[in-house]
Motif scaffolding. Structure first.
Motif, PDB file in Angstrom:
ATOM      1  N   ASP A 161       0.833  -1.206   0.000  1.00 35.92           N
ATOM      2  CA  ASP A 161       0.000   0.000   0.000  1.00 35.92           C
ATOM      3  C   ASP A 161       0.865   1.252   0.000  1.00 35.92           C
ATOM      4  OD1 ASP A 161      -2.288  -1.529   0.003  1.00 35.92           O
ATOM      5  OD2 ASP A 161      -2.646  -1.344   2.160  1.00 35.92           O
ATOM      6  N   ARG A 162       1.878   1.236   0.821  1.00 37.97           N
ATOM      7  CA  ARG A 162       2.788   2.379   0.910  1.00 37.97           C
ATOM      8  C   ARG A 162       3.511   2.594  -0.417  1.00 37.97           C
ATOM      9  NH1 ARG A 162       6.250   3.739   5.887  1.00 37.97           N
ATOM     10  NH2 ARG A 162       7.607   5.407   5.163  1.00 37.97           N
ATOM     11  N   GLU A 185       1.079   4.058  -3.000  1.00 39.74           N
ATOM     12  CA  GLU A 185       0.769   5.454  -2.662  1.00 39.74           C
ATOM     13  C   GLU A 185       1.932   6.372  -3.005  1.00 39.74           C
ATOM     14  OE1 GLU A 185      -0.214   8.139   1.344  1.00 39.74           O
ATOM     15  OE2 GLU A 185      -0.373   5.953   1.425  1.00 39.74           O
ATOM     16  N   GLU A 212       2.371   6.681  -6.879  1.00 38.48           N
ATOM     17  CA  GLU A 212       1.396   7.598  -7.467  1.00 38.48           C
ATOM     18  C   GLU A 212       1.785   9.051  -7.210  1.00 38.48           C
ATOM     19  OE1 GLU A 212      -2.772   5.062  -7.427  1.00 38.48           O
ATOM     20  OE2 GLU A 212      -2.141   6.077  -5.583  1.00 38.48           O
TER      21      GLU A 212
END
Length: 377
Positions: free
Chosen positions: A119-120, A123, A126
Protein backbone atom coordinates in the motif's frame (compact mmCIF):
# COMPACT_ATOMS: atom_id res chain seq x y z
CA UNK A 1 20.19 4.58 -27.30
CA UNK A 2 19.51 7.65 -25.14
CA UNK A 3 22.25 6.61 -22.73
CA UNK A 4 24.66 6.22 -25.65
CA UNK A 5 23.81 9.75 -26.81
CA UNK A 6 24.42 11.00 -23.27
CA UNK A 7 27.74 9.25 -22.75
CA UNK A 8 29.21 9.79 -26.23
CA UNK A 9 30.36 13.41 -25.63
CA UNK A 10 31.93 12.33 -22.33
CA UNK A 11 33.71 9.24 -23.59
CA UNK A 12 37.04 10.95 -24.48
CA UNK A 13 37.19 12.60 -21.06
CA UNK A 14 36.25 9.39 -19.26
CA UNK A 15 38.97 7.54 -21.20
CA UNK A 16 41.57 10.12 -20.17
CA UNK A 17 40.30 10.12 -16.58
CA UNK A 18 40.69 6.33 -16.51
CA UNK A 19 44.39 6.86 -17.24
CA UNK A 20 44.63 9.54 -14.58
CA UNK A 21 45.28 12.33 -17.09
CA UNK A 22 42.28 14.56 -16.27
CA UNK A 23 39.51 14.86 -13.71
CA UNK A 24 36.53 12.67 -14.65
CA UNK A 25 33.77 15.27 -14.58
CA UNK A 26 30.24 14.39 -13.50
CA UNK A 27 29.20 10.71 -13.56
CA UNK A 28 26.25 9.88 -15.78
CA UNK A 29 24.98 7.16 -13.47
CA UNK A 30 24.35 7.83 -9.77
CA UNK A 31 23.07 5.22 -7.34
CA UNK A 32 21.77 6.61 -4.06
CA UNK A 33 21.04 4.15 -1.26
CA UNK A 34 18.50 6.29 0.56
CA UNK A 35 18.22 4.02 3.62
CA UNK A 36 19.59 0.78 5.04
CA UNK A 37 16.28 0.01 6.74
CA UNK A 38 14.75 -3.19 5.35
CA UNK A 39 12.06 -5.67 6.36
CA UNK A 40 13.56 -8.49 4.28
CA UNK A 41 15.93 -11.08 5.72
CA UNK A 42 17.48 -12.20 2.46
CA UNK A 43 19.96 -15.05 2.22
CA UNK A 44 21.93 -12.97 -0.29
CA UNK A 45 22.13 -9.68 1.66
CA UNK A 46 22.88 -8.59 5.22
CA UNK A 47 22.02 -4.88 4.99
CA UNK A 48 19.09 -5.42 7.34
CA UNK A 49 21.54 -6.25 10.14
CA UNK A 50 22.88 -2.66 10.26
CA UNK A 51 19.95 -1.13 12.13
CA UNK A 52 19.21 -4.31 14.02
CA UNK A 53 22.69 -4.19 15.56
CA UNK A 54 22.84 -0.39 15.88
CA UNK A 55 19.35 1.24 15.87
CA UNK A 56 20.85 4.70 16.46
CA UNK A 57 22.67 4.45 13.12
CA UNK A 58 19.43 5.32 11.33
CA UNK A 59 19.60 8.84 12.78
CA UNK A 60 22.77 9.41 10.75
CA UNK A 61 20.97 9.26 7.40
CA UNK A 62 21.18 12.39 5.29
CA UNK A 63 18.30 14.84 5.71
CA UNK A 64 16.55 16.29 2.66
CA UNK A 65 18.29 19.62 3.32
CA UNK A 66 21.66 17.87 3.18
CA UNK A 67 20.65 15.94 0.08
CA UNK A 68 19.68 19.16 -1.70
CA UNK A 69 23.06 20.72 -0.84
CA UNK A 70 24.76 17.73 -2.45
CA UNK A 71 22.52 17.65 -5.52
CA UNK A 72 23.15 21.34 -6.17
CA UNK A 73 26.85 20.63 -6.65
CA UNK A 74 26.45 17.54 -8.81
CA UNK A 75 25.05 18.69 -12.12
CA UNK A 76 23.28 16.54 -14.70
CA UNK A 77 23.03 12.80 -14.00
CA UNK A 78 21.23 10.81 -16.68
CA UNK A 79 20.47 7.60 -14.72
CA UNK A 80 19.35 8.03 -11.11
CA UNK A 81 19.17 4.66 -9.37
CA UNK A 82 17.53 4.65 -5.96
CA UNK A 83 18.51 1.79 -3.72
CA UNK A 84 18.45 0.61 -0.11
CA UNK A 85 17.59 -1.24 2.11
CA UNK A 86 13.99 -0.85 1.07
CA UNK A 87 13.74 2.59 -0.60
CA UNK A 88 10.01 3.02 -0.01
CA UNK A 89 10.53 2.93 3.77
CA UNK A 90 12.04 6.39 3.47
CA UNK A 91 9.09 8.71 4.15
CA UNK A 92 10.59 11.59 2.16
CA UNK A 93 11.36 9.50 -0.95
CA UNK A 94 9.07 11.67 -3.07
CA UNK A 95 10.87 14.81 -1.93
CA UNK A 96 14.26 13.26 -2.72
CA UNK A 97 13.05 12.54 -6.26
CA UNK A 98 11.67 16.07 -6.61
CA UNK A 99 15.08 17.46 -5.62
CA UNK A 100 16.79 15.10 -8.07
CA UNK A 101 14.57 16.32 -10.90
CA UNK A 102 15.30 19.92 -10.01
CA UNK A 103 19.06 19.64 -9.69
CA UNK A 104 20.17 16.44 -11.49
CA UNK A 105 17.67 16.53 -14.40
CA UNK A 106 17.75 12.74 -14.87
CA UNK A 107 16.33 10.96 -17.89
CA UNK A 108 15.73 7.68 -16.06
CA UNK A 109 14.80 6.96 -12.44
CA UNK A 110 14.88 3.35 -11.26
CA UNK A 111 13.61 2.02 -7.91
CA UNK A 112 13.77 -1.63 -6.78
CA UNK A 113 11.51 -2.85 -3.99
CA UNK A 114 10.90 -5.94 -1.86
CA UNK A 115 7.10 -5.37 -2.27
CA UNK A 116 6.36 -5.99 1.42
CA UNK A 117 4.68 -2.64 2.19
CA UNK A 118 2.51 -2.72 -0.95
CA UNK A 119 0.00 0.00 0.00
CA UNK A 120 2.79 2.38 0.91
CA UNK A 121 4.67 1.60 -2.31
CA UNK A 122 1.65 2.25 -4.52
CA UNK A 123 0.77 5.45 -2.66
CA UNK A 124 4.31 6.79 -2.95
CA UNK A 125 4.59 5.73 -6.59
CA UNK A 126 1.40 7.60 -7.47
CA UNK A 127 2.68 10.71 -5.69
CA UNK A 128 6.05 10.45 -7.47
CA UNK A 129 4.34 10.07 -10.86
CA UNK A 130 2.20 13.14 -10.20
CA UNK A 131 5.33 15.11 -9.29
CA UNK A 132 7.26 13.92 -12.35
CA UNK A 133 4.43 14.73 -14.74
CA UNK A 134 4.18 18.18 -13.24
CA UNK A 135 7.86 19.22 -13.21
CA UNK A 136 9.76 16.86 -15.55
CA UNK A 137 7.34 14.85 -17.73
CA UNK A 138 10.09 13.44 -19.96
CA UNK A 139 11.56 11.30 -17.16
CA UNK A 140 11.03 7.54 -17.36
CA UNK A 141 10.28 5.93 -13.99
CA UNK A 142 10.72 2.22 -13.36
CA UNK A 143 9.67 0.39 -10.19
CA UNK A 144 11.06 -3.14 -9.99
CA UNK A 145 9.73 -5.64 -7.41
CA UNK A 146 12.21 -8.42 -6.69
CA UNK A 147 11.19 -11.97 -7.58
CA UNK A 148 13.80 -14.57 -6.67
CA UNK A 149 11.63 -17.67 -7.07
CA UNK A 150 8.02 -18.85 -7.20
CA UNK A 151 5.78 -19.31 -4.17
CA UNK A 152 7.28 -20.46 -0.90
CA UNK A 153 10.77 -20.77 -2.40
CA UNK A 154 10.78 -16.99 -2.93
CA UNK A 155 9.77 -16.48 0.70
CA UNK A 156 12.57 -18.78 1.87
CA UNK A 157 15.22 -16.84 -0.06
CA UNK A 158 13.83 -13.49 1.07
CA UNK A 159 13.24 -14.58 4.65
CA UNK A 160 9.66 -13.25 4.92
CA UNK A 161 6.56 -15.46 4.90
CA UNK A 162 3.95 -14.36 2.36
CA UNK A 163 6.37 -12.16 0.41
CA UNK A 164 5.68 -13.90 -2.91
CA UNK A 165 1.97 -13.10 -2.79
CA UNK A 166 2.80 -9.49 -1.97
CA UNK A 167 5.09 -9.31 -5.00
CA UNK A 168 2.29 -10.59 -7.22
CA UNK A 169 -0.29 -8.21 -5.75
CA UNK A 170 2.03 -5.21 -6.02
CA UNK A 171 3.04 -6.04 -9.59
CA UNK A 172 -0.61 -6.15 -10.68
CA UNK A 173 -1.27 -2.77 -9.07
CA UNK A 174 1.81 -1.22 -10.64
CA UNK A 175 0.84 -2.57 -14.08
CA UNK A 176 -2.57 -0.95 -13.66
CA UNK A 177 -0.91 2.45 -13.23
CA UNK A 178 0.65 2.25 -16.68
CA UNK A 179 -2.64 2.98 -18.45
CA UNK A 180 -2.55 6.56 -17.20
CA UNK A 181 1.22 7.02 -17.08
CA UNK A 182 2.97 6.17 -20.37
CA UNK A 183 6.47 6.93 -19.00
CA UNK A 184 6.03 4.51 -16.11
CA UNK A 185 7.30 0.93 -16.32
CA UNK A 186 6.69 -2.02 -14.01
CA UNK A 187 9.49 -4.57 -14.12
CA UNK A 188 10.52 -7.67 -12.22
CA UNK A 189 14.05 -8.65 -11.28
CA UNK A 190 15.78 -11.78 -10.06
CA UNK A 191 19.05 -12.12 -8.18
CA UNK A 192 20.58 -15.33 -9.49
CA UNK A 193 22.10 -17.11 -6.50
CA UNK A 194 23.06 -20.61 -5.44
CA UNK A 195 19.47 -21.05 -4.20
CA UNK A 196 17.74 -20.51 -7.55
CA UNK A 197 20.35 -20.89 -10.29
CA UNK A 198 19.05 -24.33 -11.31
CA UNK A 199 15.47 -23.04 -11.60
CA UNK A 200 15.98 -19.94 -13.75
CA UNK A 201 14.15 -21.36 -16.76
CA UNK A 202 11.10 -22.08 -14.60
CA UNK A 203 11.20 -18.61 -13.01
CA UNK A 204 11.66 -16.86 -16.36
CA UNK A 205 8.76 -18.75 -17.93
CA UNK A 206 6.55 -17.70 -15.02
CA UNK A 207 7.60 -14.05 -15.41
CA UNK A 208 6.91 -14.14 -19.15
CA UNK A 209 3.32 -15.18 -18.50
CA UNK A 210 2.87 -12.16 -16.24
CA UNK A 211 3.48 -9.75 -19.12
CA UNK A 212 6.18 -7.63 -17.48
CA UNK A 213 7.65 -4.72 -19.44
CA UNK A 214 11.12 -6.02 -18.73
CA UNK A 215 12.74 -8.79 -16.74
CA UNK A 216 16.18 -8.13 -15.35
CA UNK A 217 18.49 -10.53 -13.65
CA UNK A 218 21.88 -10.12 -12.06
CA UNK A 219 24.21 -12.48 -10.29
CA UNK A 220 24.36 -12.59 -6.49
CA UNK A 221 27.62 -10.95 -5.47
CA UNK A 222 29.64 -10.69 -2.32
CA UNK A 223 29.62 -6.93 -1.79
CA UNK A 224 30.99 -4.82 1.01
CA UNK A 225 27.72 -2.87 0.96
CA UNK A 226 25.64 -5.98 1.68
CA UNK A 227 27.76 -7.29 4.56
CA UNK A 228 27.90 -10.69 2.86
CA UNK A 229 31.60 -11.08 2.08
CA UNK A 230 31.78 -14.31 4.06
CA UNK A 231 28.52 -15.76 2.70
CA UNK A 232 28.73 -18.35 -0.13
CA UNK A 233 25.92 -16.87 -2.23
CA UNK A 234 27.40 -16.69 -5.73
CA UNK A 235 26.44 -19.62 -7.98
CA UNK A 236 28.99 -21.95 -9.48
CA UNK A 237 30.23 -20.58 -12.85
CA UNK A 238 29.10 -23.70 -14.73
CA UNK A 239 25.61 -23.53 -13.23
CA UNK A 240 25.38 -19.80 -13.88
CA UNK A 241 26.45 -20.24 -17.51
CA UNK A 242 23.83 -22.98 -17.99
CA UNK A 243 21.15 -20.70 -16.52
CA UNK A 244 22.19 -17.73 -18.61
CA UNK A 245 22.22 -19.77 -21.81
CA UNK A 246 18.44 -19.95 -21.46
CA UNK A 247 18.22 -16.14 -21.59
CA UNK A 248 20.76 -15.97 -24.40
CA UNK A 249 18.77 -18.44 -26.50
CA UNK A 250 15.52 -16.65 -25.78
CA UNK A 251 16.98 -13.28 -26.79
CA UNK A 252 18.51 -14.59 -30.01
CA UNK A 253 15.32 -16.37 -31.06
CA UNK A 254 13.22 -13.23 -30.66
CA UNK A 255 15.74 -10.61 -31.76
CA UNK A 256 14.44 -10.07 -35.31
CA UNK A 257 10.87 -9.54 -34.08
CA UNK A 258 11.94 -6.73 -31.75
CA UNK A 259 11.75 -3.03 -32.52
CA UNK A 260 15.09 -1.18 -32.73
CA UNK A 261 15.11 0.00 -29.10
CA UNK A 262 14.48 -3.52 -27.82
CA UNK A 263 17.17 -4.95 -30.11
CA UNK A 264 19.66 -2.47 -28.67
CA UNK A 265 18.71 -3.39 -25.11
CA UNK A 266 18.96 -7.11 -25.79
CA UNK A 267 22.29 -6.77 -27.62
CA UNK A 268 23.75 -5.10 -24.54
CA UNK A 269 22.36 -7.85 -22.33
CA UNK A 270 24.02 -10.50 -24.48
CA UNK A 271 27.32 -8.66 -24.12
CA UNK A 272 26.83 -8.42 -20.36
CA UNK A 273 26.07 -12.13 -19.96
CA UNK A 274 29.25 -13.02 -21.79
CA UNK A 275 31.30 -10.70 -19.61
CA UNK A 276 29.72 -11.92 -16.38
CA UNK A 277 30.55 -15.55 -17.17
CA UNK A 278 34.16 -14.70 -18.05
CA UNK A 279 34.64 -12.59 -14.91
CA UNK A 280 33.32 -15.42 -12.73
CA UNK A 281 35.61 -17.95 -14.39
CA UNK A 282 38.75 -15.83 -14.63
CA UNK A 283 38.32 -13.67 -11.51
CA UNK A 284 39.68 -10.59 -13.23
CA UNK A 285 38.54 -7.46 -15.04
CA UNK A 286 37.86 -8.80 -18.50
CA UNK A 287 37.50 -5.25 -19.85
CA UNK A 288 38.50 -1.96 -18.16
CA UNK A 289 36.22 -0.84 -15.32
CA UNK A 290 35.05 2.78 -15.16
CA UNK A 291 33.60 2.63 -11.64
CA UNK A 292 34.30 5.93 -9.96
CA UNK A 293 34.31 7.69 -13.33
CA UNK A 294 31.10 7.00 -15.26
CA UNK A 295 29.24 5.75 -12.17
CA UNK A 296 29.08 6.74 -8.51
CA UNK A 297 27.35 5.36 -5.43
CA UNK A 298 26.16 7.44 -2.45
CA UNK A 299 25.27 5.84 0.87
CA UNK A 300 22.50 6.99 3.24
CA UNK A 301 25.20 8.76 5.29
CA UNK A 302 26.84 10.72 2.48
CA UNK A 303 29.75 8.39 1.75
CA UNK A 304 30.75 8.26 -1.91
CA UNK A 305 31.90 4.96 -3.36
CA UNK A 306 33.17 4.08 -6.80
CA UNK A 307 30.84 1.09 -6.55
CA UNK A 308 28.96 -0.92 -3.95
CA UNK A 309 31.24 -3.93 -4.41
CA UNK A 310 34.24 -2.07 -2.99
CA UNK A 311 31.91 -0.07 -0.75
CA UNK A 312 33.08 0.27 2.84
CA UNK A 313 36.48 -1.21 1.97
CA UNK A 314 37.48 1.52 -0.50
CA UNK A 315 35.41 4.67 0.15
CA UNK A 316 36.30 7.88 -1.65
CA UNK A 317 35.20 10.05 1.27
CA UNK A 318 32.21 11.51 3.07
CA UNK A 319 30.31 14.51 1.73
CA UNK A 320 29.55 15.91 5.17
CA UNK A 321 33.30 16.18 5.71
CA UNK A 322 33.68 17.85 2.30
CA UNK A 323 31.04 20.53 2.95
CA UNK A 324 28.45 18.66 0.80
CA UNK A 325 30.60 19.54 -2.23
CA UNK A 326 30.51 16.54 -4.59
CA UNK A 327 33.17 17.80 -7.06
CA UNK A 328 35.58 18.49 -4.18
CA UNK A 329 35.30 14.90 -2.98
CA UNK A 330 35.10 13.39 -6.49
CA UNK A 331 38.37 15.07 -7.46
CA UNK A 332 40.16 14.50 -4.15
CA UNK A 333 43.46 12.59 -3.71
CA UNK A 334 41.56 9.76 -2.02
CA UNK A 335 39.20 9.45 -5.00
CA UNK A 336 42.19 9.29 -7.36
CA UNK A 337 43.70 6.58 -5.18
CA UNK A 338 40.54 4.45 -5.45
CA UNK A 339 40.45 4.91 -9.23
CA UNK A 340 44.08 3.82 -9.44
CA UNK A 341 43.24 0.70 -7.41
CA UNK A 342 40.51 -0.17 -9.93
CA UNK A 343 42.66 0.67 -12.95
CA UNK A 344 45.37 -1.68 -11.68
CA UNK A 345 42.85 -4.52 -11.86
CA UNK A 346 42.97 -5.26 -8.14
CA UNK A 347 39.23 -5.97 -8.07
CA UNK A 348 36.78 -7.75 -10.36
CA UNK A 349 33.02 -8.20 -10.27
CA UNK A 350 30.12 -8.77 -12.68
CA UNK A 351 27.93 -5.94 -11.35
CA UNK A 352 25.40 -5.25 -14.10
CA UNK A 353 24.91 -1.53 -13.47
CA UNK A 354 28.59 -0.82 -14.00
CA UNK A 355 29.12 -3.39 -16.73
CA UNK A 356 26.87 -1.58 -19.20
CA UNK A 357 28.92 1.61 -18.87
CA UNK A 358 32.11 -0.41 -19.25
CA UNK A 359 30.81 -1.97 -22.46
CA UNK A 360 30.10 1.48 -23.89
CA UNK A 361 33.63 2.57 -23.03
CA UNK A 362 35.26 -0.53 -24.57
CA UNK A 363 35.36 -0.28 -28.41
CA UNK A 364 35.65 -4.03 -29.15
CA UNK A 365 32.65 -4.78 -26.90
CA UNK A 366 30.67 -1.94 -28.42
CA UNK A 367 31.43 -3.19 -31.93
CA UNK A 368 30.08 -6.62 -30.97
CA UNK A 369 26.93 -5.00 -29.60
CA UNK A 370 26.41 -3.02 -32.80
CA UNK A 371 27.03 -6.14 -34.85
CA UNK A 372 24.31 -7.93 -32.91
CA UNK A 373 21.87 -5.09 -33.54
CA UNK A 374 22.59 -4.87 -37.27
CA UNK A 375 22.63 -8.64 -37.71
CA UNK A 376 19.17 -8.88 -36.17
CA UNK A 377 17.75 -6.17 -38.39
Amino acid sequence: MSYLKEISPKMPRYAMAYRGLVQPGTPLNLTFSVTNLCQSRCKTCGIWRIYRDDPAKRQEELTTDEIEKIFRTLGHVYVFNISGGEPFLRKDLGEIIRLACRHLTPGIIHIPTNAIAADRIVEQTEAILACLERICPQVRLTVKPSLDHIGQKHDEIRGVAGNFEKVMALFRRLKALQADHPHFHAELGTVVSRWNVRDIEEIAAFVTRLGTDSYRNEIAEQRSEMLNLDDPITPDPDEYEAAIQFFVGQIKRNMKQRVLFQRITHAFRLAYYGLAIRILRENRQVIPCYAGISNAHMTPYGDIWACCTLGYDKPMGNLRKHGYDFPALWNSPRAREVRRYIREGRCACPMANQAYSNILMHPPSLVRVMGGIVGAG
